[in-house]
Motif scaffolding. Structure first.
Motif, mmCIF file in Angstrom:
data_model
loop_
_atom_site.group_PDB
_atom_site.id
_atom_site.type_symbol
_atom_site.label_atom_id
_atom_site.label_comp_id
_atom_site.label_asym_id
_atom_site.label_seq_id
_atom_site.Cartn_x
_atom_site.Cartn_y
_atom_site.Cartn_z
ATOM 1 N N ARG A 97 0.812 -1.206 0.000
ATOM 2 C CA ARG A 97 0.000 0.000 0.000
ATOM 3 C C ARG A 97 0.853 1.266 0.000
ATOM 4 O O ARG A 97 0.565 2.218 -0.700
ATOM 5 C CB ARG A 97 -0.910 0.001 1.220
ATOM 6 C CG ARG A 97 -1.892 1.102 1.177
ATOM 7 C CD ARG A 97 -3.029 0.843 2.132
ATOM 8 N NE ARG A 97 -3.909 2.007 2.063
ATOM 9 C CZ ARG A 97 -4.020 2.888 3.021
ATOM 10 N NH1 ARG A 97 -3.353 2.737 4.136
ATOM 11 N NH2 ARG A 97 -4.819 3.925 2.870
ATOM 12 N N ASN A 98 1.918 1.268 0.817
ATOM 13 C CA ASN A 98 2.665 2.511 0.975
ATOM 14 C C ASN A 98 3.760 2.678 -0.059
ATOM 15 O O ASN A 98 4.036 3.782 -0.490
ATOM 16 C CB ASN A 98 3.282 2.574 2.371
ATOM 17 C CG ASN A 98 2.221 2.595 3.437
ATOM 18 O OD1 ASN A 98 1.100 3.007 3.169
ATOM 19 N ND2 ASN A 98 2.548 2.140 4.611
ATOM 20 N N GLN A 99 4.421 1.575 -0.407
ATOM 21 C CA GLN A 99 5.509 1.707 -1.368
ATOM 22 C C GLN A 99 5.460 0.527 -2.324
ATOM 23 O O GLN A 99 6.306 -0.371 -2.240
ATOM 24 C CB GLN A 99 6.847 1.777 -0.651
ATOM 25 C CG GLN A 99 6.940 0.858 0.549
ATOM 26 C CD GLN A 99 8.288 0.857 1.162
ATOM 27 O OE1 GLN A 99 8.903 1.894 1.339
ATOM 28 N NE2 GLN A 99 8.761 -0.326 1.496
ATOM 29 N N PRO A 100 4.487 0.488 -3.225
ATOM 30 C CA PRO A 100 4.273 -0.722 -4.029
ATOM 31 C C PRO A 100 5.461 -1.093 -4.902
ATOM 32 O O PRO A 100 5.803 -2.274 -4.996
ATOM 33 C CB PRO A 100 3.034 -0.402 -4.873
ATOM 34 C CG PRO A 100 2.879 1.058 -4.798
ATOM 35 C CD PRO A 100 3.483 1.511 -3.545
ATOM 36 N N SER A 101 6.102 -0.095 -5.521
ATOM 37 C CA SER A 101 7.200 -0.463 -6.422
ATOM 38 C C SER A 101 8.397 -0.989 -5.638
ATOM 39 O O SER A 101 9.072 -1.910 -6.082
ATOM 40 C CB SER A 101 7.605 0.721 -7.285
ATOM 41 O OG SER A 101 7.535 1.910 -6.565
#
Lengths: 83, 227
Positions: B119-123
């Motif tokens: 959710r916060n840092q998908p990549s």
């Protein structure tokens, strides 16, 4: 008053009435458990130089309780020759 | 009645009340809340020291956002530690030998770390699937391998704890049976077996503590990657 006497001071004949006057509501039972816990805690653990005996008694009680709980299962093992 | 060595792991119940409830809530009795004195009793001091040690150890590698997880990770650690150690007492029941309970602990927590990352840092989370510096031909295979490795983590967490504790308890029971059986015929061999049993019990105490630690440590590691 009969209601306020402690258990050790109640005469045998009055035991039935004394028991009937106790508080058996959920709050009463919880209060009794809390009082019992506080009594044990303040006598054996919350002291200046509490030792190993304080928790050992609790653990021994737990072992006895577990034995009682699994007695019906364990009793088959007693006279068995091959386990 | 067909008795096997696995009967110690069946959940005992008395009048329909399962012992597992008491085994799960009993550790709470052993942890009194410290109260508002400056110098507390010995049990509370020990407990505070242990909790401080565990929290510092777990939270040092995490960044500020990860500190929100302090309560759940520390309480999980204390919970598992106490349950494992109490299971070594005679006749007690260890809830963590049940795979259902360990998976129930591992799966939601692992999923929480994964979803936080997605959710916060998908990549960045997806980037973990491919370690740096891999040769180009290997990339498709490596992504498959890393995905499998990611998806198998909750299973590994649960099964590791279950298997270690179950195996330990089973070994103790087998060796103690052997000791008792030998004591009537060959006492000397029985004494040797007893020595093995003694060493094994020490190992089991260590394993109980280590397994709790490993469980929580791995969870915090998965959290570090994702938060």
């Amino acid at each position: 008053l009969l209601k306020d006497t402690k258990l050790m001071d109640v005469k045998l004949g009055q035991l039935g009435t004394w028991l009937a006057m106790r508080d058996f509501t959920p709050q009463g039972i919880l209060g009794a458990m809390r009082r019992g816990y506080d009594r044990y805690y303040n006598k054996y653990i919350n002291v200046r130089k509490g030792g190993l005996g304080g928790i050992s008694m609790v653990l021994a009680g737990y072992i006895v309780l577990s034995y009682m709980w699994s007695y019906s299962h364990v009793k088959h093992d007693r006279r068995r020759k091959y386990h | 009645m067909n008795l096997s060595f696995f009967d110690q792991f069946s959940s005992p119940s008395l009048l329909g009340i399962p012992l597992i409830l008491i085994s799960l809530t009993f550790p709470a009795l052993l942890l009194p809340s410290p109260g508002n004195r400056w110098i507390t009793n010995r049990l509370s001091t020990l407990q505070l020291w242990l909790i401080n040690l565990i929290t510092k150890q777990l939270m040092t590698p995490l960044n500020k956002k990860g500190h929100k997880w302090a309560l759940i990770l520390t309480s999980l650690m204390i919970f598992l530690l106490l349950i494992n150690l109490l299971g070594l007492l005679p006749y007690t029941f260890t809830p963590t030998t049940q795979l259902s309970m360990n998976l129930a602990l591992a799966f939601p927590l692992w999923l929480a770390t994964l979803l936080t990352g997605l959710r916060n840092q998908p990549s960045a989370t997806l980037g973990h699937l491919l370690p740096e510096g891999t040769p180009t031909p290997l990339i498709p295979a490596l992504i498959m391998i890393e995905t499998t490795s990611l998806l198998i983590r909750p299973l590994a967490l649960g099964v590791r704890l279950t298997a270690n504790l179950t195996a330990g308890h089973l070994l103790i029971q087998l060796i103690s049976t052997a000791t008792m059986a030998l004591s009537s015929t060959m006492p000397v061999v029985s004494i040797l077996t007893f020595l093995v049993l003694f060493l094994l019990t020490i190992l089991e105490v260590a394993v109980a503590m280590i397994q709790a630690y490993v469980f929580v440590l791995l969870l915090s590691l998965y959290l570090q990657e994702n938060i």
